[in-house]
Design a protein around this motif. Sequence first.
Motif, PDB file in Angstrom:
ATOM      1  N   THR A  76      11.542 -22.795 -57.916  1.00 19.06           N
ATOM      2  CA  THR A  76      11.453 -23.472 -56.627  1.00 19.06           C
ATOM      3  C   THR A  76      12.714 -24.288 -56.356  1.00 19.06           C
ATOM      4  O   THR A  76      13.274 -24.254 -55.254  1.00 19.06           O
ATOM      5  CB  THR A  76      10.220 -24.397 -56.594  1.00 19.06           C
ATOM      6  N   GLU A  79      15.805 -22.305 -55.139  1.00 24.56           N
ATOM      7  CA  GLU A  79      15.822 -21.981 -53.715  1.00 24.56           C
ATOM      8  C   GLU A  79      16.384 -23.137 -52.898  1.00 24.56           C
ATOM      9  O   GLU A  79      17.184 -22.935 -51.969  1.00 24.56           O
ATOM     10  CB  GLU A  79      14.411 -21.643 -53.240  1.00 24.56           C
ATOM     11  N   PRO A  99      13.310 -17.119 -58.105  1.00 23.06           N
ATOM     12  CA  PRO A  99      13.441 -17.568 -56.718  1.00 23.06           C
ATOM     13  C   PRO A  99      13.047 -16.454 -55.750  1.00 23.06           C
ATOM     14  O   PRO A  99      13.342 -15.275 -55.985  1.00 23.06           O
ATOM     15  CB  PRO A  99      14.936 -17.899 -56.601  1.00 23.06           C
TER      16      PRO A  99
END
Length: 371
Positions: A76, A79, A99
């Motif tokens: 996470t 990203e 990602p």
Amino acid sequence: MMPASAAPSDELEYFDTHSAPAHLAAISTQLQEFVNLHHAHGRRVVLVSSGGTTVPLENQTVRFIDNFSAGTRGATSAEYFLEAGYAVVFLHRQFSLLPYSRHYSHSTNCFLDYLSEWGRIGEDGDGASSDGGDVVVRERYRAQMLDVLRKYRRAKEQKTLFLLPYTTVTSYLFLLREVALRMQVLRNDALFYLAAAVSDFFVPPDRMAEHKIQSGDLPGAPDTAGARADTTAAAAVAGMEAHDDDSGLGARGKKLVIDLDPVPKFLKRLVEGWAPHAMIISFKLETDPNILLYKCHQALNRYSHHLVIGNLLSTRKFEVVFVDKKADQWIRVPEAREGQEQVEIESLIVPEVVRRHDRAIGAKEAGEPAS
């Protein structure tokens, strides 16, 4: 005084007594090309480590020690770093979350539930009356999937995401060192975001069993007594003792006692030798709230890096604490209102990390001590 487990001689011995991952030289060349590309464009590069590391118990590994990490934090965060304009070296546990694909590989829905067959009316009314046969995304998921797809394609087109898998704690450490050395050219533009759950203990190669450690006699073997002796010897070499158990398992039941050595603490080496100009951030996960801040400050004082992000197992998705040499700063996800999606805490963590990286670079360029 540095603890024995973190002594430089132990660190060097660890690399001397373990085999490097296959194709490390080729990986190093690819890493250098990735770093040089973004350095030429003036883009910052962050190494995001993600997922857990395994500790094999046999050379031909059947059994190993693992932890719960699925790589959610790292995937996470990667990203959000890409959205912030960083190039990302994603050092991740093989088969852990990645990602973009994480949105569908770690969902309560099966991935196939997002799809429909064109020409077949689904339960939500998707489809149309034709023979078709094409696979399409169901209407309710199209906007979200299109957004994720566009971000993924942008990262691919700009070559801003370098995926680097590992499995064992040993392969992780070799790759971490290699990435750090290749990123030295970036100096202040390098950032290390160490979110992986790295094993604290390992079985030394000279004490590791070659074959699968047997749990009992081998019935029907030509020499059962000899086979049992071989099994016991293998367990002893691995630092494990096979004991007769008089419990409900019966006389053939076994207890496995594992004798592990501490993994040398490489964070100090990263800070002082491998990446001396980079900003380095580590994570500290605890289950006891009474010791979390103490452990964070202890790590900061011991390794002299820039920031420790502390979190509790039970609340890690909702709050973290940033611990540096000046203050402790809690970051919490606001409570979601009815009908709203829960905010991902990484969407709050990464912008704060970027702000701190900005300040650190600005202070170094001005010749000031980094805050």
